[in-house]
Design an enzyme around this catalytic site. Structure first.
Site, PDB file in Angstrom:
ATOM      1  N   ARG A 328       0.731  -1.128  -0.014  1.00  0.00           N
ATOM      2  CA  ARG A 328      -0.009   0.087  -0.021  1.00  0.00           C
ATOM      3  C   ARG A 328       0.758   1.389   0.060  1.00  0.00           C
ATOM      4  O   ARG A 328       1.607   1.391   0.955  1.00  0.00           O
ATOM      5  CB  ARG A 328      -0.755   0.019   1.291  1.00  0.00           C
ATOM      6  CG  ARG A 328      -1.809  -1.251   1.474  1.00  0.00           C
ATOM      7  CD  ARG A 328      -3.179  -1.111   0.753  1.00  0.00           C
ATOM      8  NE  ARG A 328      -3.711  -2.507   0.690  1.00  0.00           N
ATOM      9  CZ  ARG A 328      -4.529  -2.770   1.534  1.00  0.00           C
ATOM     10  NH1 ARG A 328      -4.779  -2.354   2.446  1.00  0.00           N
ATOM     11  NH2 ARG A 328      -5.117  -4.345   1.325  1.00  0.00           N
ATOM     12  N   GLU A 330       0.756   4.211   0.756  1.00  0.00           N
ATOM     13  CA  GLU A 330      -0.237   5.328   1.605  1.00  0.00           C
ATOM     14  C   GLU A 330       0.758   6.008   2.305  1.00  0.00           C
ATOM     15  O   GLU A 330       1.649   5.252   3.147  1.00  0.00           O
ATOM     16  CB  GLU A 330      -1.076   4.781   2.416  1.00  0.00           C
ATOM     17  CG  GLU A 330      -2.654   4.592   1.973  1.00  0.00           C
ATOM     18  CD  GLU A 330      -3.297   3.831   3.016  1.00  0.00           C
ATOM     19  OE1 GLU A 330      -3.720   4.619   3.813  1.00  0.00           O
ATOM     20  OE2 GLU A 330      -3.434   2.544   2.957  1.00  0.00           O
ATOM     21  N   ARG A 336      -0.562   1.792  13.161  1.00  0.00           N
ATOM     22  CA  ARG A 336      -0.920   0.679  12.466  1.00  0.00           C
ATOM     23  C   ARG A 336      -0.793   0.489  11.111  1.00  0.00           C
ATOM     24  O   ARG A 336      -1.449  -0.457  10.456  1.00  0.00           O
ATOM     25  CB  ARG A 336      -2.553   0.363  13.090  1.00  0.00           C
ATOM     26  CG  ARG A 336      -3.502   1.572  12.603  1.00  0.00           C
ATOM     27  CD  ARG A 336      -4.907   1.041  12.947  1.00  0.00           C
ATOM     28  NE  ARG A 336      -5.974   1.922  12.503  1.00  0.00           N
ATOM     29  CZ  ARG A 336      -7.247   1.582  12.452  1.00  0.00           C
ATOM     30  NH1 ARG A 336      -7.571   0.737  13.198  1.00  0.00           N
ATOM     31  NH2 ARG A 336      -8.020   2.315  12.020  1.00  0.00           N
ATOM     32  N   HIS A 337      -0.171   1.158  10.362  1.00  0.00           N
ATOM     33  CA  HIS A 337      -0.086   1.096   8.925  1.00  0.00           C
ATOM     34  C   HIS A 337       1.372   0.864   8.632  1.00  0.00           C
ATOM     35  O   HIS A 337       2.346   1.439   8.981  1.00  0.00           O
ATOM     36  CB  HIS A 337      -0.472   2.637   8.298  1.00  0.00           C
ATOM     37  CG  HIS A 337      -1.904   2.863   8.326  1.00  0.00           C
ATOM     38  ND1 HIS A 337      -2.508   3.561   9.302  1.00  0.00           N
ATOM     39  CD2 HIS A 337      -2.956   2.430   7.476  1.00  0.00           C
ATOM     40  CE1 HIS A 337      -3.793   3.447   8.929  1.00  0.00           C
ATOM     41  NE2 HIS A 337      -4.114   2.917   7.684  1.00  0.00           N
ATOM     42  N   GLU A 479      -9.526  -2.572  13.453  1.00  0.00           N
ATOM     43  CA  GLU A 479      -9.990  -3.574  12.368  1.00  0.00           C
ATOM     44  C   GLU A 479      -8.706  -4.323  12.014  1.00  0.00           C
ATOM     45  O   GLU A 479      -7.662  -4.072  11.892  1.00  0.00           O
ATOM     46  CB  GLU A 479     -10.159  -2.540  11.298  1.00  0.00           C
ATOM     47  CG  GLU A 479     -10.803  -3.267   9.960  1.00  0.00           C
ATOM     48  CD  GLU A 479      -9.761  -3.326   8.752  1.00  0.00           C
ATOM     49  OE1 GLU A 479      -9.365  -2.170   8.585  1.00  0.00           O
ATOM     50  OE2 GLU A 479      -9.381  -4.256   8.143  1.00  0.00           O
ATOM     51  N   SER A 482     -11.220  -6.865   6.377  1.00  0.00           N
ATOM     52  CA  SER A 482     -12.373  -6.408   5.728  1.00  0.00           C
ATOM     53  C   SER A 482     -12.846  -7.484   4.654  1.00  0.00           C
ATOM     54  O   SER A 482     -11.831  -7.777   4.283  1.00  0.00           O
ATOM     55  CB  SER A 482     -11.799  -5.188   4.946  1.00  0.00           C
ATOM     56  OG  SER A 482     -12.785  -4.179   4.781  1.00  0.00           O
ATOM     57  N   ARG A 530      -1.161  -7.074  12.235  1.00  0.00           N
ATOM     58  CA  ARG A 530      -2.352  -6.435  13.194  1.00  0.00           C
ATOM     59  C   ARG A 530      -2.902  -7.388  14.125  1.00  0.00           C
ATOM     60  O   ARG A 530      -3.125  -7.093  15.414  1.00  0.00           O
ATOM     61  CB  ARG A 530      -3.366  -5.880  12.478  1.00  0.00           C
ATOM     62  CG  ARG A 530      -3.074  -4.534  11.894  1.00  0.00           C
ATOM     63  CD  ARG A 530      -4.232  -3.802  11.222  1.00  0.00           C
ATOM     64  NE  ARG A 530      -4.088  -2.782  10.708  1.00  0.00           N
ATOM     65  CZ  ARG A 530      -4.788  -1.710  10.007  1.00  0.00           C
ATOM     66  NH1 ARG A 530      -6.348  -1.902  10.349  1.00  0.00           N
ATOM     67  NH2 ARG A 530      -4.376  -0.617   9.317  1.00  0.00           N
TER      68      ARG A 530
END
Lengths: 556, 556
Positions: A328, A330, A336-337, A479, A482, A530
């Site tokens: 990712r 991002e 948590r990323h 989370e 998903s 996670r």
């Protein structure tokens, strides 16, 4: 074989060549190296202490160099000179018929036996005519003693005392039962009386960080001025940080999560698949995707294996899983990323209702939780010593709430939010606390998300167009998964992609997958790091990624 | 529950809406689509036949549209109108309490039972007042019959006959024992007498390739003018190609290889690790590496997890393995090279000799071979029907030859080559044949490669500087693993890197990993796709990669 053994033993004694080698290392990397490395250490708190230690280490290195030189000159007077030293590097010169005992196997049953152990020097403390060592092997350690006597000379004790911490040694020793429990070691009922000691791999005299600082519980260092180590220093020196009992426990548990995940699914009839990570088109709209130069063209790194999992379902594999990296791009610098993490992905055809999928996934999670609880209690407790947390709670069957129920609970707690609004991170966490209070579980499913906040391939709710057949799963209010029923009809998929302004040309092969008969199906993707972080009650996903990648970290 | 069931059954009957939907599909994508798709089909041989089939399909589609329209107008006269049709798309409207029986479970023990099955229409053949279908589920299939009678009307038989191949249907049927074995089906002793049939997912009328062409043994098509499908066509339409019995068997076996690999190592005390694929520096000199744009900088895709595995050994994990993608930016367009493949990687500390590592790896391979032989015989035989090959042979203990012995065997067979020359691919294969003749094994180890042809981190042979402590492993004469004892000493590693002209700055963190005590260790990396290809005696690695990547292929 005995003959071979003798030959090897002869080769293992210290030689002039080897002694010279220690001295060289000391002079070249020891004293000089120390001061430089202190400058790099980023932990402010421990800086003074580290400076002091560095000076101590420098002195020690000088002393050791002197001692080694002394030993060389007094070799001839030393009755134990064949019993210690630095043999040639293990280069597979010989097949030695010598069993090595594991530290964790050193129990009172072995008392009186003469055994060989290979371990690291965890700590060493010289005291008159004897030297106490703690020998460490992974999360296990044992006390050992070299004392001047029949089997060890003054020179041998000095040699042992001067071996740098973290060096790897082979020792021959007698196992002795001790009267008083050794609280500081994992092997509390025995100690080793060393009769031979050889250095297999020499550590540099100055370590960039101390293992005992790395396992000190947060806050504890502050009170009495002892250092803790900040995360960047740990990660910069990951090879040492991973040696701590906490790290050993975390990553053994992580290995367990993967195994439990796969074993559970294999028992349910799932097939493991391998999906490509280099893809030709950014599948989900093109945002947050890394670009790769691919010969004369460009490609992308897969943000998830989802489209490939779905193709496997369309190709009749029925139930599939895969474990692999997902990427990712991002620019999120949060606890948590990660830009690269390990996805545990599931996809399966179902008969009539996507709740069959939810049940399959939640049961898998429950099997993982039970497996960890039953088989990894040592690891959980080891981590708990440094990072205390409440034991992880879960229900059977797993609690499933609808999104609208979750929103209602939040509103009751004073949160203002719309029906079709996505959950913010603080609201997710708050809802987790509310659910824990009401239902006493750290794991639950939130079902029927608003259609507007989900990807284009999500199946709309047949009864209410505002919602969708999709769900998230949470551990301790965060989370971890998903998922959704996916659209298995090419026509509806095309409509939904157009609604999301996705370039149909780019997802042509994906949509075409559904043109030749596709069973209804659903699935989800779990973030391994996670799951481990939240199960153990840790607070940063970098603690459960061996070599984490984020926008600012690409090394080691 | 019964009430719910009844409601659902009512919803499942064909409605005007659904009939219209079939017609639309037929008109829009059917007739027109057919001609276009024929143009794309690259198999020259089958082109004529395909054209003919296309015309037939077009006619069939027209007919079906007409039939559906007919059915609509005659709905009122049809006593069986509730027993067939196209229900609304499965959107999880209801939880239906209806068990579905698996095709492979359809045996004479079930004779007389009324059951539901969900399967694909594999073939269909109308014959007067009845229609024979073959229903397929993965590698299993069963004959089914709809015949005009008490439970089925003329219209229902027509409807069944007109369902496109590869569509997914739910059928309710009585299991009947048959007198004569049905040779063409996996379920040879029973057939299904259909009482209800509903289309769950409609396939387009024209398939881009035919499953029966995909499983035809090579060469067999040539003789009688029947088509075989070339590899690019298969890969372009992988979702359909993966449905064949051969593909189903290959990838189930591949899933088995991964499981056997991990289970064997877990039992040996190995820990599974996850290593990053995005790395900051091209580790092994910089050739053949893919570049990734990483925010404001550049990064690379890992060519192997080796450096990370080694760091884990330096971090005391002792024995580790990992399964994950590795990337090679090599412009090699051969039968055995991929730009992305799955690496099964092993690394372990050893005590005295790297042959401990070789034994650990060869034993793992032997466990895999045994597991496949014992648990995947059906898959092996299924693949063998299309691609015949000799059963895979191996010895216990595994044969280990020294490189110089291999060179001697080649020279004896007339090959001219130097002592320190690497093996060419043809020589590798020739040596494989010579070894097979002499020792009757398809698996062996070639040990002690010349130092000059191995990477810088390979441990030199302590007795002969020309050679090294390194090895390759071969299956049917092709390399599947490369491995070695690694240098665990920072100083020697630096010297060897300089000898190879490697920029020391770029591998600093790697070399630094060995400064704080490192045990002697070794390992190797296995290519999953090659293992599967060679075990099954296939001839192209793309057959054992679900979605292969090579310099020319990035899709699907």
């Amino acid at each position: 074989m005995l003959c071979e053994q003798l030959t090897v033993k002869k080769r293992l004694i210290s030689t002039n060549y080897n002694l010279k080698r220690i001295i060289t290392v000391m002079t070249k990397d020891g004293v000089q190296g120390v001061v430089e490395e202190v400058d790099q250490a980023p932990s402010k708190k421990g800086l003074k202490k580290q400076q002091k230690e560095a000076e101590k280490a420098a002195k020690k290195a000088e002393k050791q160099a002197k001692l080694s030189a002394d030993q060389q000159s007094t070799d001839d007077d030393d009755f134990a000179k064949d019993r210690y030293g630095v043999p040639p590097m293990v280069q597979s010169q010989q097949k030695l018929d010598r069993g090595l005992v594991r530290v964790q196997e050193l129990t009172p049953e072995k008392a009186g036996q003469l055994i060989w152990v290979r371990a690291r020097i965890h700590t060493s403390r010289a005291k008159g005519k004897q030297c106490f060592l703690v020998l460490r092997q992974q999360q296990f350690n044992v006390q050992a003693l070299v004392a001047v006597g029949e089997r060890a000379s003054k020179q041998m004790v000095k040699f042992a005392a001067n071996i740098n911490k973290e060096s790897i040694v082979d020792v021959e020793a007698v196992v002795k039962k001790v009267e008083q429990t050794i609280e500081s070691c994992s092997q509390q009922d025995v100690e080793l009386h060393i009769e031979r000691i050889f250095v297999i791999s020499q550590a540099e005299p100055r370590l960039p960080l101390q293992l005992e600082d790395c396992v000190r519980p947060e806050g504890e260092g502050d009170e009495d001025g002892r250092a803790t180590v900040n995360q960047d220093t740990r990660l910069d020196n990951r090879v040492i940080d991973l040696r701590t009992t906490t790290s050993q426990a975390i990553f053994r548990l992580q290995s367990g999560v993967c195994q439990l995940f796969r074993d559970t699914l294999t028992n349910k009839g799932f097939v493991e698949i391998q999906t490509p990570k280099i893809i030709s088109a950014a599948s989900e709209g093109g945002a947050n995707v890394f670009t790769v130069s691919y010969f004369k063209t460009s490609a992308y790194l897969a943000q998830s294996p989802q489209l490939y999992k779905q193709m496997c379902i369309c190709a009749d594999f029925d139930k599939v899983f895969c474990v692999g990296p997902v990427f990712r791009a991002e620019d999120s610098n949060t606890h948590r990323h990660l830009t690269e993490f390990v996805g545990l992905d599931i996809e399966l055809a179902f008969n009539y209702h996507y709740h069959e999928v939810i049940e399959s996934i939640t049961d898998t999670m429950v099997q993982i939780f039970k497996g960890l609880r039953d088989k990894f209690q040592t690891e959980i407790q080891t981590v708990g010593k440094q990072y205390p947390s409440e034991p992880f709670k879960f229900l059977e069957p797993t609690l499933r709430l609808e999104y609208s129920e979750g929103v209602a609970m939040l509103r009751e707690a004073g949160v203002e939010m719309g029906d079709e609004e996505d959950l913010s991170t603080p609201n997710e966490k708050l809802l987790g606390r509310l659910v824990k209070e009401k239902y006493d579980t750290d794991f639950y499913v939130l079902d029927k998300y608003p259609l507007a906040v989900r990807p284009f391939y999500t199946m709309p709710d047949p009864n209410d167009k505002k919602y969708s057949n999709s769900y998230d799963m949470f551990m301790r209010g965060e989370e971890i998964l998903s998922g959704a029923q996916r659209i298995h009809d090419a026509q509806l998929l095309t409509e939904r992609a157009m609604h999301h302004n996705i370039d149909l040309e780019k997802i042509k092969s994906y949509i075409d997958s559904f043109r030749y008969g596709a069973p209804p199906h659903g699935g989800g993707g779990i973030g391994l790091e996670r799951v481990c972080m939240l199960y153990l009650g840790l607070h940063n996903v970098r603690q459960t990624s061996m070599f984490p990648r984020d926008p600012k970290r690409l090394t080691p």
